[in-house]
Design a protein around this motif. Structure first.
Motif, PDB file in Angstrom:
ATOM      1  N   SER A 110       0.816  -1.222   0.000  1.00 28.13           N
ATOM      2  CA  SER A 110       0.000   0.000   0.000  1.00 28.13           C
ATOM      3  C   SER A 110       0.850   1.273   0.000  1.00 28.13           C
ATOM      4  O   SER A 110       0.355   2.346  -0.324  1.00 28.13           O
ATOM      5  N   GLY A 111       2.129   1.177   0.342  1.00 30.08           N
ATOM      6  CA  GLY A 111       2.991   2.357   0.381  1.00 30.08           C
ATOM      7  C   GLY A 111       3.892   2.519  -0.823  1.00 30.08           C
ATOM      8  O   GLY A 111       4.691   3.463  -0.887  1.00 30.08           O
ATOM      9  N   LEU A 112       3.771   1.633  -1.830  1.00 28.97           N
ATOM     10  CA  LEU A 112       4.680   1.682  -2.970  1.00 28.97           C
ATOM     11  C   LEU A 112       4.574   2.959  -3.791  1.00 28.97           C
ATOM     12  O   LEU A 112       5.585   3.492  -4.235  1.00 28.97           O
ATOM     13  N   GLU A 113       3.378   3.458  -3.997  1.00 24.39           N
ATOM     14  CA  GLU A 113       3.226   4.644  -4.840  1.00 24.39           C
ATOM     15  C   GLU A 113       3.968   5.845  -4.242  1.00 24.39           C
ATOM     16  O   GLU A 113       4.734   6.528  -4.922  1.00 24.39           O
ATOM     17  N   LYS A 114       3.784   6.082  -2.954  1.00 24.66           N
ATOM     18  CA  LYS A 114       4.474   7.192  -2.283  1.00 24.66           C
ATOM     19  C   LYS A 114       5.982   6.956  -2.279  1.00 24.66           C
ATOM     20  O   LYS A 114       6.768   7.863  -2.540  1.00 24.66           O
ATOM     21  N   LEU A 115       6.385   5.723  -2.002  1.00 22.00           N
ATOM     22  CA  LEU A 115       7.805   5.397  -1.959  1.00 22.00           C
ATOM     23  C   LEU A 115       8.458   5.602  -3.326  1.00 22.00           C
ATOM     24  O   LEU A 115       9.567   6.130  -3.423  1.00 22.00           O
ATOM     25  N   PHE A 116       7.768   5.189  -4.388  1.00 23.16           N
ATOM     26  CA  PHE A 116       8.313   5.378  -5.732  1.00 23.16           C
ATOM     27  C   PHE A 116       8.496   6.862  -6.031  1.00 23.16           C
ATOM     28  O   PHE A 116       9.517   7.272  -6.588  1.00 23.16           O
ATOM     29  N   SER A 117       7.529   7.679  -5.660  1.00 26.06           N
ATOM     30  CA  SER A 117       7.641   9.126  -5.872  1.00 26.06           C
ATOM     31  C   SER A 117       8.846   9.695  -5.126  1.00 26.06           C
ATOM     32  O   SER A 117       9.579  10.525  -5.658  1.00 26.06           O
ATOM     33  N   GLU A 118       9.040   9.248  -3.888  1.00 32.34           N
ATOM     34  CA  GLU A 118      10.190   9.712  -3.103  1.00 32.34           C
ATOM     35  C   GLU A 118      11.504   9.276  -3.752  1.00 32.34           C
ATOM     36  O   GLU A 118      12.462  10.046  -3.817  1.00 32.34           O
ATOM     37  N   ALA A 151      11.971   8.554  -7.010  1.00 30.40           N
ATOM     38  CA  ALA A 151      12.119   9.273  -8.275  1.00 30.40           C
ATOM     39  C   ALA A 151      12.572  10.716  -8.059  1.00 30.40           C
ATOM     40  O   ALA A 151      13.294  11.280  -8.885  1.00 30.40           O
ATOM     41  N   SER A 152      12.192  11.315  -6.938  1.00 27.07           N
ATOM     42  CA  SER A 152      12.587  12.703  -6.660  1.00 27.07           C
ATOM     43  C   SER A 152      13.977  12.794  -6.034  1.00 27.07           C
ATOM     44  O   SER A 152      14.509  13.882  -5.852  1.00 27.07           O
ATOM     45  N   GLY A 153      14.565  11.657  -5.701  1.00 26.52           N
ATOM     46  CA  GLY A 153      15.888  11.652  -5.093  1.00 26.52           C
ATOM     47  C   GLY A 153      15.873  11.684  -3.574  1.00 26.52           C
ATOM     48  O   GLY A 153      16.920  11.737  -2.941  1.00 26.52           O
ATOM     49  N   ALA A 154      14.694  11.641  -2.980  1.00 28.35           N
ATOM     50  CA  ALA A 154      14.589  11.692  -1.517  1.00 28.35           C
ATOM     51  C   ALA A 154      14.954  10.352  -0.868  1.00 28.35           C
ATOM     52  O   ALA A 154      15.237  10.316   0.323  1.00 28.35           O
ATOM     53  N   ARG A 155      14.936   9.277  -1.645  1.00 29.48           N
ATOM     54  CA  ARG A 155      15.287   7.951  -1.130  1.00 29.48           C
ATOM     55  C   ARG A 155      16.422   7.376  -1.971  1.00 29.48           C
ATOM     56  O   ARG A 155      16.438   7.532  -3.190  1.00 29.48           O
ATOM     57  N   LEU A 156      17.346   6.692  -1.325  1.00 30.08           N
ATOM     58  CA  LEU A 156      18.467   6.070  -2.027  1.00 30.08           C
ATOM     59  C   LEU A 156      18.197   4.606  -2.334  1.00 30.08           C
ATOM     60  O   LEU A 156      18.382   4.142  -3.437  1.00 30.08           O
TER      61      LEU A 156
END
Length: 109
Positions: free
Chosen positions: A86-94, A96-101
């Motif tokens: 359920s959290g994949l969409e938000k995680l992918f956005s993060e 893609a924006s460079g907020a997550r490594l």
């Protein structure tokens, strides 16, 4: 919207591309030796993203698993987020924006 294809079968990849909504993401996770798709009208007439995860050939699985087990703590330190489906969409956005490594899907998160 995200479409995940993890079988590595060409027919499934083709269907995943066709089902991906405009501005959506089609994620390929499955391993195979070849990749052949048909860029038909359903694929060609929309803008969308393709994300692939082919880091190593399947024949290197055993060796890579051994490395992971030997250096598990080091690899775990790279993961900066774990989410359920359920959290994949938000995680992918993060990501893609460079907020997550190195985000990670986890069925137990």
């Amino acid at each position: 919207p995200i479409v995940l294809e993890s079988s590595g079968v060409d027919a499934a990849r083709q269907r995943a591309l066709e089902l991906t909504a405009p501005n959506g993401v089609c994620v390929f996770l499955g391993e195979s030796d070849t990749w052949q798709i048909n860029e038909n009208r359903a694929v060609r007439r929309k803008d969308f993203f393709i994300a692939r995860s082919f880091y190593f050939p399947i024949r290197e699985y055993t060796q890579n698993l051994s490395l992971l087990r030997t250096h598990r703590t080091q690899y775990e330190s790279l993961v900066d987020a774990q989410v359920p489906l359920s959290g994949l969409e938000k995680l992918f956005s993060e990501f893609a924006s460079g907020a997550r490594l190195k985000p990670q899907f986890s069925s137990s998160a």
